[in-house]
Write an enzyme that holds these catalytic residues in place. Sequence first.
Site, PDB file in Angstrom:
ATOM      1  N   PRO A  11       0.777  -1.232   0.000  1.00 41.74           N
ATOM      2  CA  PRO A  11       0.000   0.000   0.000  1.00 41.74           C
ATOM      3  C   PRO A  11       0.812   1.288   0.000  1.00 41.74           C
ATOM      4  CG  PRO A  11      -0.258  -1.183   2.078  1.00 41.74           C
ATOM      5  CD  PRO A  11       0.459  -2.099   1.136  1.00 41.74           C
ATOM      6  N   ASN A  12       0.320   2.215  -0.782  1.00 45.19           N
ATOM      7  CA  ASN A  12       0.827   3.589  -0.905  1.00 45.19           C
ATOM      8  C   ASN A  12       2.077   3.709  -1.776  1.00 45.19           C
ATOM      9  OD1 ASN A  12      -1.155   4.911   0.804  1.00 45.19           O
ATOM     10  ND2 ASN A  12      -0.190   3.806   2.482  1.00 45.19           N
ATOM     11  N   ARG A  19       5.863  12.307  -2.617  1.00 44.78           N
ATOM     12  CA  ARG A  19       5.908  12.982  -1.313  1.00 44.78           C
ATOM     13  C   ARG A  19       6.908  12.290  -0.390  1.00 44.78           C
ATOM     14  NH1 ARG A  19       2.441  10.569   2.669  1.00 44.78           N
ATOM     15  NH2 ARG A  19       1.435   8.793   1.750  1.00 44.78           N
ATOM     16  N   TYR A  24      11.712   8.556   1.216  1.00 41.82           N
ATOM     17  CA  TYR A  24      11.532   7.553   0.148  1.00 41.82           C
ATOM     18  C   TYR A  24      12.204   7.908  -1.174  1.00 41.82           C
ATOM     19  CZ  TYR A  24       8.055   5.853   3.460  1.00 41.82           C
ATOM     20  OH  TYR A  24       7.446   5.372   4.582  1.00 41.82           O
ATOM     21  N   ASN A  74       8.061  -5.714  -1.163  1.00 42.31           N
ATOM     22  CA  ASN A  74       7.991  -4.586  -0.229  1.00 42.31           C
ATOM     23  C   ASN A  74       6.534  -4.522   0.219  1.00 42.31           C
ATOM     24  OD1 ASN A  74       7.876  -2.262   1.210  1.00 42.31           O
ATOM     25  ND2 ASN A  74       8.957  -0.981  -0.279  1.00 42.31           N
ATOM     26  N   ALA A  77       3.074  -1.206   4.742  1.00 44.54           N
ATOM     27  CA  ALA A  77       2.486  -1.318   6.092  1.00 44.54           C
ATOM     28  C   ALA A  77       2.024  -2.733   6.427  1.00 44.54           C
ATOM     29  CB  ALA A  77       1.331  -0.336   6.231  1.00 44.54           C
ATOM     30  N   ASP A  87       1.472 -16.135   5.894  1.00 41.79           N
ATOM     31  CA  ASP A  87       1.050 -17.522   5.638  1.00 41.79           C
ATOM     32  C   ASP A  87       1.181 -17.876   4.160  1.00 41.79           C
ATOM     33  OD1 ASP A  87       0.512 -18.063   8.281  1.00 41.79           O
ATOM     34  OD2 ASP A  87      -1.636 -17.639   8.134  1.00 41.79           O
ATOM     35  N   GLU A  98      12.747  -9.589   1.306  1.00 43.32           N
ATOM     36  CA  GLU A  98      11.909  -8.508   1.843  1.00 43.32           C
ATOM     37  C   GLU A  98      12.691  -7.213   1.666  1.00 43.32           C
ATOM     38  OE1 GLU A  98      11.155  -8.939   6.033  1.00 43.32           O
ATOM     39  OE2 GLU A  98      10.385  -6.890   6.221  1.00 43.32           O
ATOM     40  N   HIS A 100      12.756  -2.893   1.967  1.00 47.13           N
ATOM     41  CA  HIS A 100      12.195  -1.610   2.400  1.00 47.13           C
ATOM     42  C   HIS A 100      13.103  -0.494   1.915  1.00 47.13           C
ATOM     43  CE1 HIS A 100       9.267  -3.608   4.873  1.00 47.13           C
ATOM     44  NE2 HIS A 100      10.241  -4.418   5.251  1.00 47.13           N
ATOM     45  N   ILE A 101      12.501   0.555   1.424  1.00 46.80           N
ATOM     46  CA  ILE A 101      13.261   1.704   0.922  1.00 46.80           C
ATOM     47  C   ILE A 101      13.967   2.391   2.088  1.00 46.80           C
ATOM     48  CG2 ILE A 101      13.013   3.965  -0.191  1.00 46.80           C
ATOM     49  CD1 ILE A 101      10.481   2.690  -1.608  1.00 46.80           C
ATOM     50  N   SER A 102      13.227   2.562   3.180  1.00 48.91           N
ATOM     51  CA  SER A 102      13.794   3.206   4.373  1.00 48.91           C
ATOM     52  C   SER A 102      14.333   2.136   5.324  1.00 48.91           C
ATOM     53  CB  SER A 102      12.695   4.023   5.082  1.00 48.91           C
ATOM     54  OG  SER A 102      11.641   3.164   5.490  1.00 48.91           O
ATOM     55  N   ARG A 107      13.341   3.897  12.453  1.00 48.81           N
ATOM     56  CA  ARG A 107      12.109   4.675  12.498  1.00 48.81           C
ATOM     57  C   ARG A 107      11.323   4.399  13.787  1.00 48.81           C
ATOM     58  NH1 ARG A 107       9.322   4.509   6.790  1.00 48.81           N
ATOM     59  NH2 ARG A 107       8.293   6.288   7.765  1.00 48.81           N
TER      60      ARG A 107
HETATM   61  O1  CA2 Z   1      10.564   1.893   3.508  1.00 44.79           O
HETATM   62  C1  CA2 Z   1       9.713   1.194   2.955  1.00 44.79           C
HETATM   63  O2  CA2 Z   1       9.835   0.752   1.824  1.00 44.79           O
HETATM   64  C2  CA2 Z   1       8.410   0.880   3.689  1.00 44.79           C
HETATM   65  O3  CA2 Z   1       8.008  -0.453   3.359  1.00 44.79           O
HETATM   66  C3  CA2 Z   1       7.382   1.876   3.219  1.00 44.79           C
HETATM   67  C4  CA2 Z   1       6.050   1.814   3.958  1.00 44.79           C
HETATM   68  C5  CA2 Z   1       6.228   1.781   5.473  1.00 44.79           C
HETATM   69  O4  CA2 Z   1       4.976   1.465   6.076  1.00 44.79           O
HETATM   70  C6  CA2 Z   1       7.231   0.710   5.830  1.00 44.79           C
HETATM   71  O5  CA2 Z   1       7.409   0.738   7.156  1.00 44.79           O
HETATM   72  C7  CA2 Z   1       8.581   0.933   5.172  1.00 44.79           C
HETATM   73  C8  CA2 Z   1       5.191   3.027   3.618  1.00 44.79           C
HETATM   74  C9  CA2 Z   1       4.978   3.248   2.176  1.00 44.79           C
HETATM   75  C10 CA2 Z   1       4.469   4.624   1.987  1.00 44.79           C
HETATM   76  O6  CA2 Z   1       4.589   4.939   0.647  1.00 44.79           O
HETATM   77  C11 CA2 Z   1       4.857   6.226   0.317  1.00 44.79           C
HETATM   78  C12 CA2 Z   1       5.036   6.465  -1.003  1.00 44.79           C
HETATM   79  C13 CA2 Z   1       5.335   7.736  -1.419  1.00 44.79           C
HETATM   80  C14 CA2 Z   1       5.470   8.738  -0.535  1.00 44.79           C
HETATM   81  C15 CA2 Z   1       5.273   8.484   0.784  1.00 44.79           C
HETATM   82  C16 CA2 Z   1       4.974   7.227   1.220  1.00 44.79           C
END
Ligand code: CA2
Length: 148
Positions: A11-12, A19, A24, A74, A77, A87, A98, A100-102, A107
């Site tokens: 998601p997202n 943003r 990110y 990735n 959330a 599962d 797995e 993650h960008i960050s 965090r």
């Molecule tokens: O760092 C990552 O890749 C995360 O998986 C990103 C998730 C966060 O819940 C994980 O803890 C770490 C959030 C993705 C939000 O996506 C955005 C995309 C564009 C701008 C802001 C947020």
Amino acid sequence: MANSIYVLNGPNLNRLGTREPEIYGHTTLSEVEAMCRSAAGSIPVVFRQSNREYEIIEWVHEAIDASASGIVINPAAFTFTSIAILDALKMFPNPIIELHISNIHRREEIYHNSLVSRVATAVIAGLGPSGYRMAMGAMVEMVSQQGE
Ligand code: CA2
């Protein structure tokens, strides 16, 4: 030739590059997709993103049924909440990275307890969008060794 590598995004992440660039980066998800395809060379890549948990579960099932060589995921959330994705991934017999960008461990505490890490072969976090290229490089190496 190796079977497909699935790259699944939660998601997202469709908003990537629009943003919070300090967390990110500026790269968009289509640029990430191009990066992944280029890093995979001749290995086919199935690249997907969804804001819906069930869709990600269905794609893990699809990867299992297609005998995919690996999954880079990735889960965003869903990393911290989805026993259902955990599962589904448990049924996948090949490598799982797995990603993650960050750096989730730097965090807030809500980002510290990954359920997906329990089943991941490897975890990459904190390298920005370039982490996808590195994950693909590592996956290509792993899948090239399959059947050796
Ligand atoms: O760092 C990552 O890749 C995360 O998986 C990103 C998730 C966060 O819940 C994980 O803890 C770490 C959030 C993705 C939000 O996506 C955005 C995309 C564009 C701008 C802001 C947020």
